[in-house]
Scaffold this active site. Structure first.
Site, PDB file in Angstrom:
ATOM      1  N   HIS A  67       6.627  -0.717   2.884  1.00  0.00           N
ATOM      2  CA  HIS A  67       6.798  -2.131   3.216  1.00  0.00           C
ATOM      3  C   HIS A  67       5.944  -2.981   2.296  1.00  0.00           C
ATOM      4  CE1 HIS A  67       3.468  -0.671   5.730  1.00  0.00           C
ATOM      5  NE2 HIS A  67       2.987  -1.914   5.719  1.00  0.00           N
TER       6      HIS A  67
ATOM      7  N   HIS B 166       4.039  -6.714   1.891  1.00  0.00           N
ATOM      8  CA  HIS B 166       3.511  -7.907   2.544  1.00  0.00           C
ATOM      9  C   HIS B 166       3.806  -9.094   1.637  1.00  0.00           C
ATOM     10  CE1 HIS B 166       0.896  -5.715   5.459  1.00  0.00           C
ATOM     11  NE2 HIS B 166       0.995  -4.775   4.524  1.00  0.00           N
TER      12      HIS B 166
ATOM     13  N   GLN C 131       0.878  -1.165   0.000  1.00  0.00           N
ATOM     14  CA  GLN C 131       0.000   0.000   0.000  1.00  0.00           C
ATOM     15  C   GLN C 131       0.915   1.216   0.000  1.00  0.00           C
ATOM     16  OE1 GLN C 131      -0.874  -2.460   2.668  1.00  0.00           O
ATOM     17  NE2 GLN C 131      -3.070  -2.722   2.482  1.00  0.00           N
TER      18      GLN C 131
ATOM     19  N   HIS D 123       6.120   4.051   6.383  1.00  0.00           N
ATOM     20  CA  HIS D 123       7.409   3.450   6.029  1.00  0.00           C
ATOM     21  C   HIS D 123       7.086   2.382   4.995  1.00  0.00           C
ATOM     22  CE1 HIS D 123      11.496   1.796   7.733  1.00  0.00           C
ATOM     23  NE2 HIS D 123      11.435   1.673   6.416  1.00  0.00           N
TER      24      HIS D 123
END
Length: 175
Positions: free
Chosen positions: A96, A98, A83, A94
């Site tokens: 990232h 998944h 996202q 921050h």
């Protein structure tokens, strides 16, 4: 060893993989077994904020971690999701990714693959407050809403999974 920050949250004990410019951590509230995060070292909120070296390292880490996670958790494939920004559902500023191992049989989303995305978005929405709560109570289970099906794991549970996952990576590749 340099402490790792996921935004402002210290996550060193959750880390199981380190590359020169990125790392991977186990998830506080996994959607499926083996749900992990791959994060750049530098805390930037958007993919566009990463330089070319950071982005290349992040993508290599996603590929390497994904390959191991798929094997360790008996997956047939992976869901890899990011996202990128608040409007996209990102709650921790921050970048990232998944990584979720997926299975033809035994996957809670088998036959309805797209239903994983709203769950991921809801998970992301609560992540920031859950991380703050986790820092406050350390090794105790967290109190969450009664309707919440996935309870946050204890620090000890996350450390144990991270320790197990570290055994699948060479020390040399984490440099």
């Amino acid at each position: 060893m340099t402490p790792l920050l996921f935004s402002t949250f210290e996550v060193t004990s959750q880390a199981f993989y380190r590359a020169s410019l990125s790392y991977a951590i186990v998830n506080l509230k996994p959607i499926v077994p083996g749900h992990v995060l791959v994060v750049p070292n530098r805390p930037v909120s958007r993919l566009a904020d990463l330089d070319d070296k950071e982005l290349a390292c992040l993508m290599r880490s996603i590929r390497r971690v994904g390959s191991v996670i798929e094997k360790v958790y008996g997956g047939d494939s992976l869901t890899v999701a990011c996202q990128d920004g608040k409007a996209a559902g990102q709650s921790v500023p921050h970048v990232h990714f998944h990584i979720l191992p997926r299975k033809y049989q035994g996957d809670p989303f088998a036959g309805r693959n797209d239903e994983i995305y709203p769950v991921l978005e809801a998970n992301e929405a609560k992540l920031s407050s859950d991380l703050r709560d986790a820092s406050a109570v350390a090794h105790q289970h967290l109190k969450v809403d009664a309707d919440e099906e996935r309870i946050p794991r204890t620090a000890q549970e996350m450390e144990e999974e991270a320790s197990h996952l570290r055994t699948f990576f060479d020390v040399s590749e984490s440099q």
